[in-house]
Design an enzyme around this catalytic site. Structure first.
Site, mmCIF file in Angstrom:
data_model
loop_
_atom_site.group_PDB
_atom_site.id
_atom_site.type_symbol
_atom_site.label_atom_id
_atom_site.label_comp_id
_atom_site.label_asym_id
_atom_site.label_seq_id
_atom_site.Cartn_x
_atom_site.Cartn_y
_atom_site.Cartn_z
ATOM 1 N N HIS A 19 -10.811 5.289 -20.463
ATOM 2 C CA HIS A 19 -11.020 4.350 -21.574
ATOM 3 C C HIS A 19 -12.186 3.420 -21.279
ATOM 4 O O HIS A 19 -12.790 2.866 -22.193
ATOM 5 C CB HIS A 19 -9.754 3.541 -21.881
ATOM 6 N N ASP A 64 -8.999 -7.791 -15.578
ATOM 7 C CA ASP A 64 -10.116 -7.701 -16.517
ATOM 8 C C ASP A 64 -11.422 -7.281 -15.836
ATOM 9 O O ASP A 64 -12.460 -7.922 -16.003
ATOM 10 C CB ASP A 64 -10.295 -9.054 -17.240
ATOM 11 N N LYS A 115 -8.645 7.650 -8.054
ATOM 12 C CA LYS A 115 -8.300 7.618 -6.622
ATOM 13 C C LYS A 115 -8.622 8.969 -6.015
ATOM 14 O O LYS A 115 -8.591 9.995 -6.703
ATOM 15 C CB LYS A 115 -6.794 7.353 -6.442
ATOM 16 N N SER A 131 -15.465 -5.184 -5.451
ATOM 17 C CA SER A 131 -16.215 -3.929 -5.632
ATOM 18 C C SER A 131 -17.013 -3.984 -6.933
ATOM 19 O O SER A 131 -18.138 -3.476 -7.011
ATOM 20 C CB SER A 131 -15.257 -2.737 -5.682
HETATM 21 P P1 NAD Z 1 -6.052 0.566 6.823
HETATM 22 O O1 NAD Z 1 -6.140 2.005 7.143
HETATM 23 O O2 NAD Z 1 -7.212 -0.309 7.091
HETATM 24 O O3 NAD Z 1 -4.801 -0.106 7.563
HETATM 25 C C1 NAD Z 1 -3.487 0.366 7.459
HETATM 26 C C2 NAD Z 1 -2.737 -0.131 8.690
HETATM 27 O O4 NAD Z 1 -1.354 0.130 8.507
HETATM 28 C C3 NAD Z 1 -3.172 0.571 9.972
HETATM 29 O O5 NAD Z 1 -3.406 -0.397 10.984
HETATM 30 C C4 NAD Z 1 -1.981 1.461 10.298
HETATM 31 O O6 NAD Z 1 -1.810 1.672 11.694
HETATM 32 C C5 NAD Z 1 -0.834 0.663 9.728
HETATM 33 N N1 NAD Z 1 0.349 1.458 9.406
HETATM 34 C C6 NAD Z 1 0.411 2.709 8.916
HETATM 35 N N2 NAD Z 1 1.697 3.074 8.734
HETATM 36 C C7 NAD Z 1 2.449 2.016 9.117
HETATM 37 C C8 NAD Z 1 3.840 1.765 9.172
HETATM 38 N N3 NAD Z 1 4.731 2.689 8.787
HETATM 39 N N4 NAD Z 1 4.261 0.566 9.634
HETATM 40 C C9 NAD Z 1 3.379 -0.380 10.014
HETATM 41 N N5 NAD Z 1 2.047 -0.207 9.989
HETATM 42 C C10 NAD Z 1 1.596 0.988 9.540
HETATM 43 O O7 NAD Z 1 -5.621 0.521 5.282
HETATM 44 P P2 NAD Z 1 -5.861 -0.673 4.270
HETATM 45 O O8 NAD Z 1 -7.165 -0.479 3.622
HETATM 46 O O9 NAD Z 1 -5.520 -1.960 4.914
HETATM 47 O O10 NAD Z 1 -4.760 -0.320 3.146
HETATM 48 C C11 NAD Z 1 -3.402 -0.738 3.274
HETATM 49 C C12 NAD Z 1 -2.744 -0.694 1.904
HETATM 50 O O11 NAD Z 1 -3.461 -1.561 1.009
HETATM 51 C C13 NAD Z 1 -2.732 0.679 1.230
HETATM 52 O O12 NAD Z 1 -1.565 0.802 0.450
HETATM 53 C C14 NAD Z 1 -3.943 0.618 0.308
HETATM 54 O O13 NAD Z 1 -3.845 1.525 -0.777
HETATM 55 C C15 NAD Z 1 -3.858 -0.832 -0.144
HETATM 56 N N6 NAD Z 1 -5.117 -1.368 -0.661
HETATM 57 C C16 NAD Z 1 -6.250 -1.374 0.088
HETATM 58 C C17 NAD Z 1 -7.424 -1.922 -0.427
HETATM 59 C C18 NAD Z 1 -8.699 -2.028 0.390
HETATM 60 O O14 NAD Z 1 -9.637 -2.693 -0.083
HETATM 61 N N7 NAD Z 1 -8.786 -1.456 1.561
HETATM 62 C C19 NAD Z 1 -7.431 -2.429 -1.731
HETATM 63 C C20 NAD Z 1 -6.255 -2.431 -2.475
HETATM 64 C C21 NAD Z 1 -5.102 -1.900 -1.929
#
Ligand code: NAD
Length: 473
Positions: free
Chosen positions: A65, A99, A106, A362
């Protein structure tokens, strides 16, 4: 054990619950909910030892959209089509809630990155990008990836470089991906943006006395005890910025163990310890909890799941001792756990709102790349000199002499100041809108929690967008 329904079905159930409070035609709601396109591809990797591995990758564009579509790329063994479609859908709703004018997307590759060398990861990332180019799933006006679980600036730089080599429009190729290193046209503040957004969002939530009272909490983040699960990009930055506003980070949970100190952990020291030893577990100034998931059950004011989906389940939800669950990760709460928390009066700040800081910044990076001007660059020196002139005028008028420290505080806004201020404004505005929706429904005795309110706002914004296209009446 994986709880039913699947991740994508869970997102759709949340959507349906919110859709009941709108009166859009069924066809329009179906169009908003459905995943517009998804693609699964495989390719061979010649490994460093000469063997061949088959790599599975996906990209889903949930909603067209608005264009481009936008969403991270994750590297994890859990990646499959359902997960990628669910995360793409969350991106659609997230962008609408704050917004930001993108559709949701993804991507992901099914792998455990610790099993691959740096050079194998580079070859995988470049080939994945090549597949996206071939299938028209990447481009500044088409679909723009970003970092997510298991990826970071390095992977984004490889994606940009591969895309730029093949792009017909070299000038704007830099806007094909965000979360790039600063030296490769990234933006100051993107690295910590999701964690910072989590803290801006929590500040706004915790400042409302009427909402804190029923939880037995005072207003403000100062002094509140926090447990963070996942000490990666989002978890580390959320913990760091929470500590900066004087919240007490009493627990950090990682995949190999959790640490606990009721007086508060020094987040930077824990990060330094992990960088040195490869783990948080032996951190000296804390008690070790050997079963990581037991860390989720520590008594605290705010629990911040910042790792992966499906962490708070039917099984552990009754034992969670937090007053607020701040969903920094995507989909950390299963539907069964969600129902238990609502029954127990625990406040859930939903992922669709709370982790939107990443996509917000972003968006700023994408704008900066397309405009080819660093934010703040044109006006900074002028602002510096205006502020200095004002300072002299105050000194002359009052006789007060500003100290050197006070003088240091006065400077024109640089890129990071502008990014953080835009991010803060976005998080505050989106929460006010979300709360207003919640209050409107509360007055009608509707059962609308924060998650449902966020979805209602998303549906309105996306529906308006389709209606402006003239497709629906
Ligand atoms: P990342 O890979 O930088 O870090 C994830 C961390 O979680 C790692 O240190 C890993 O060892 C740890 N981990 C994995 N499984 C685990 C468990 N079962 N218990 C405890 N720790 C565990 O990832 P990230 O970018 O920080 O993303 C984390 C979450 O945030 C994801 O759901 C992602 O979709 C969401 N997210 C990330 C962003 C971004 O900008 N990076 C933006 C929005 C949402």
């Amino acid at each position: 054990m994986v709880e039913k329904p699947s991740f994508f079905e869970k997102v759709n159930t949340d959507f349906d619950r919110a859709a009941r409070f709108t009166d859009y035609p069924r066809g329009l709601l179906e169009q908003i909910k459905i995943c517009n396109s998804s693609c699964h591809f495989t390719f061979p990797l010649k490994r460093d030892d000469g063997t061949i591995a088959t790599i599975h990758g996906w990209r889903a564009e949930h909603s067209h959209h608005k264009l481009p579509t936008k969403g991270g790329i994750r590297y994890s063994t859990l990646v499959d089509e359902d997960e990628i479609m669910a995360l793409a859908a969350l991106m659609t709703y997230k962008c609408a809630i704050v917004d930001v004018p993108f559709g949701g997307a993804k991507g992901g590759i099914q792998l455990d990155r610790s099993q691959y060398s740096e050079s194998e990861l580079e070859r995988i990332t470049r080939r994945y990008t090549y597949e996206l180019i071939q299938k028209n799933y990447i481009g500044p006006g088409v679909d723009v990836p970003a970092p997510d679980f298991g990826t970071g600036e390095t992977e984004m730089a490889w994606i940009f470089d591969t895309y730029a080599t093949m792009a017909p429009d070299k000038l704007n190729a830099i806007a094909c991906v965000t979360g790039k290193p600063i030296e490769q046209n990234g933006i100051h503040g993107r690295r910590g943006a999701t964690g910072r957004g989590v803290v801006y969002g929590l500040e706004e939530v915790c400042n409302i006395e009427e909402d804190m009272k029923p939880l037995g909490l005072t207003t403000g983040l100062q002094g509140k005890s926090v447990v963070v699960q996942g000490f990666g990009n989002v978890g580390y930055h959320a913990a760091k910025f929470l500590m900066e506003v004087d919240a007490r980070v009493i627990g950090i949970i990682e995949i190999d163990g959790a640490i606990h100190n009721p007086n508060g952990l020094d987040v930077e020291k824990v990060a330094a310890h992990r960088a040195e030893t490869g783990s948080i577990c032996e951190y000296p100034d804390a008690e070790l909890i050997e079963t990581p998931n037991a860390g989720l059950e520590l008594a605290c004011d705010i629990l911040v799941p910042a790792a992966l989906e499906n962490q708070l389940t039917r099984e552990n939800a009754p034992r969670i001792q937090a007053n607020i669950i701040a969903e920094a990760a995507n989909g950390p709460t299963t539907p069964a756990a969600d129902a238990i928390f609502r029954k127990r009066g625990i406040m859930i700040i939903p992922d669709t709102y709370l982790n939107a800081g990443g996509v917000t910044v972003s968006y700023f990076e994408w704008l900066r790349n397309l405009s080819h001007v660093q934010l703040g660059r044109l006006g900074k020196r002028f602002e510096d000199s205006t502020q200095r002139t004002m300072l002299h005028a105050v000194e002359r008028a009052t006789g007060y002499q500003f100290s050197e420290d006070e003088r240091q505080l006065i400077h024109g806004a640089d890129e990071e100041d502008l990014v953080n201020s835009g991010l803060q404004d976005t998080m505050i505005r989106a929460y006010q809108e979300l709360r207003e929706t919640r209050m409107q429904h509360k007055n009608k005795n509707d059962d609308v929690d924060c998650r449902t309110a966020a979805f209602i706002n998303a549906i309105h914004r996306i529906a308006q967008s389709y209606m402006q296209l003239g497709i629906f009446p």
